[in-house]
Design a protein around this motif. Structure first.
Motif, PDB file in Angstrom:
ATOM      1  N   LYS A 128       9.955 -25.744  -2.914  1.00  0.00           N
ATOM      2  CA  LYS A 128       9.259 -25.138  -1.886  1.00  0.00           C
ATOM      3  C   LYS A 128       8.524 -23.721  -2.680  1.00  0.00           C
ATOM      4  O   LYS A 128       7.560 -23.255  -2.334  1.00  0.00           O
ATOM      5  N   LYS A 129       9.258 -23.342  -3.551  1.00  0.00           N
ATOM      6  CA  LYS A 129       8.988 -21.912  -4.105  1.00  0.00           C
ATOM      7  C   LYS A 129       7.795 -22.618  -5.147  1.00  0.00           C
ATOM      8  O   LYS A 129       6.998 -21.499  -5.263  1.00  0.00           O
ATOM      9  N   LEU A 130       7.670 -23.605  -5.806  1.00  0.00           N
ATOM     10  CA  LEU A 130       6.859 -23.922  -6.630  1.00  0.00           C
ATOM     11  C   LEU A 130       5.283 -24.531  -5.799  1.00  0.00           C
ATOM     12  O   LEU A 130       4.433 -24.604  -6.647  1.00  0.00           O
ATOM     13  N   ALA A 131       5.516 -24.801  -4.474  1.00  0.00           N
ATOM     14  CA  ALA A 131       4.595 -25.514  -4.055  1.00  0.00           C
ATOM     15  C   ALA A 131       3.322 -24.552  -3.908  1.00  0.00           C
ATOM     16  O   ALA A 131       3.698 -23.173  -3.459  1.00  0.00           O
ATOM     17  N   PRO A 132       2.181 -25.089  -3.817  1.00  0.00           N
ATOM     18  CA  PRO A 132       0.875 -23.849  -3.659  1.00  0.00           C
ATOM     19  C   PRO A 132       0.984 -23.490  -2.449  1.00  0.00           C
ATOM     20  O   PRO A 132       1.259 -24.157  -1.385  1.00  0.00           O
ATOM     21  N   ALA A 133       0.381 -22.314  -2.263  1.00  0.00           N
ATOM     22  CA  ALA A 133       0.391 -21.540  -0.917  1.00  0.00           C
ATOM     23  C   ALA A 133      -0.714 -22.249   0.000  1.00  0.00           C
ATOM     24  O   ALA A 133      -1.980 -22.605  -0.641  1.00  0.00           O
TER      25      ALA A 133
ATOM     26  N   SER B  28      19.514 -27.876  -6.325  1.00  0.00           N
ATOM     27  CA  SER B  28      18.660 -27.010  -5.869  1.00  0.00           C
ATOM     28  C   SER B  28      17.300 -27.383  -6.016  1.00  0.00           C
ATOM     29  O   SER B  28      16.471 -26.494  -5.701  1.00  0.00           O
ATOM     30  N   TRP B  29      16.829 -28.550  -6.205  1.00  0.00           N
ATOM     31  CA  TRP B  29      15.357 -28.624  -6.246  1.00  0.00           C
ATOM     32  C   TRP B  29      14.833 -28.776  -5.199  1.00  0.00           C
ATOM     33  O   TRP B  29      13.756 -28.252  -5.086  1.00  0.00           O
ATOM     34  N   PRO B  30      15.209 -29.192  -4.111  1.00  0.00           N
ATOM     35  CA  PRO B  30      14.465 -28.698  -2.677  1.00  0.00           C
ATOM     36  C   PRO B  30      14.065 -27.482  -2.388  1.00  0.00           C
ATOM     37  O   PRO B  30      13.087 -27.100  -2.092  1.00  0.00           O
ATOM     38  N   GLU B  31      14.839 -26.516  -2.745  1.00  0.00           N
ATOM     39  CA  GLU B  31      14.566 -24.935  -2.516  1.00  0.00           C
ATOM     40  C   GLU B  31      13.583 -24.422  -3.560  1.00  0.00           C
ATOM     41  O   GLU B  31      12.672 -24.088  -3.561  1.00  0.00           O
TER      42      GLU B  31
END
Length: 259
Positions: free
Chosen positions: A254-259, A248-251
């Motif tokens: 993306k959620k943890l990446a800064p906007a 599940s790390w790729p998903e």
């Protein structure tokens, strides 16, 4: 010499218990796991000496609460976890539990709390007849139907006795059982939602045990003693979780990446 409270001992591991397995009676430990339905991540796990699962329902839920900081909203467990204490615990914790009662008979008796009687599939009432104690001194309430002669379901209705030439059916219910709570669970398990939620259990927890047993080959434990069994099993659970997290790390990245 330490006193060991059991009738049988394992020659190679004194802390194990003789348990009934698919391969017959074996010296074993009882491995438990609570699994998240979305990712199949193990959120609580333990190995005990309990010879059945009834004693593990409350400890595993308490461990889940300690590990995650909250009690799950819903939980499903098989019939091995069904007890009066476990149902009362779930109600006290406002936990939406789905635990079927063990099937001891082909016949389902519905409890009528207003009249304190049970209704058989043929629509006949089993009325309270008195209290009895079994050979283990446990107190039971006995409900009796004396209108069983010629009944279409009498062959499947186990426990029939002869009473003065008439067929009758006695139903023994533990006196300490909350019959209304038991009936609530029965109705919940028969509801479309209950059937669906319980069916999902096969796709949530069973694959996890299958992965640990067959893919990781953790079937026969190499370490002796309860502590050793716990270490080996928990290492298997950690390995399982790492695989699930990495999948599940790729998903999540993306959620943890800064906007």
């Amino acid at each position: 010499m330490n006193k060991i409270d059991r009738k049988s001992l394992g020659a190679t591991d004194l802390e194990s218990r003789v348990m009934t397995t698919k391969s017959g009676k074996r010296c074993a430990y009882n491995a438990q796991a609570v699994v998240d339905k979305n990712r199949q991540v193990i959120i609580a796990a333990d190995v005990s000496q309990a010879e059945n699962d009834k004693e593990e329902f409350i400890p595993m839920l308490e461990q889940t609460e300690n590990n995650t900081g909250k009690m799950p909203k819903k939980v499903s467990a098989d019939a091995g976890y069904y007890t009066q204490d476990n149902l009362q615990y779930a109600k006290k914790k406002v936990l939406d539990a789905y635990v079927p009662a063990p099937k001891k008979s082909k016949i389902e008796f519905k409890y009528d709390g207003e009249n304190d009687e049970y209704i058989c599939p043929a629509g006949k009432a089993l009325k309270y007849h008195g209290s009895r104690r079994n050979r283990y001194k446990k107190l039971y309430r006995v409900y009796r139907c004396a209108e069983c002669a010629g009944c279409a379901v009498s062959k499947d209705c186990q426990g029939g006795k002869k009473d003065g030439g008439r067929e009758r059916r006695d139903l023994w219910i533990r006196a300490d059982v909350d019959r209304n709570l038991r009936e609530e669970m029965r109705k919940k398990m028969l509801s479309p939602e209950g059937k669906l939620i319980y069916k999902l259990r096969l796709h949530i927890v069973e694959p996890v045990f299958g992965n640990i047993k067959f893919n990781m080959n953790i079937v026969k434990l190499l370490l002796r003693g309860l502590e050793g069994a716990n270490i080996e099993y928990l290492l298997g659970c950690i390995a399982h979780n790492i695989k699930k997290i990495m999948a599940s790390w790729p998903e999540w990245r993306k959620k943890l990446a800064p906007a």
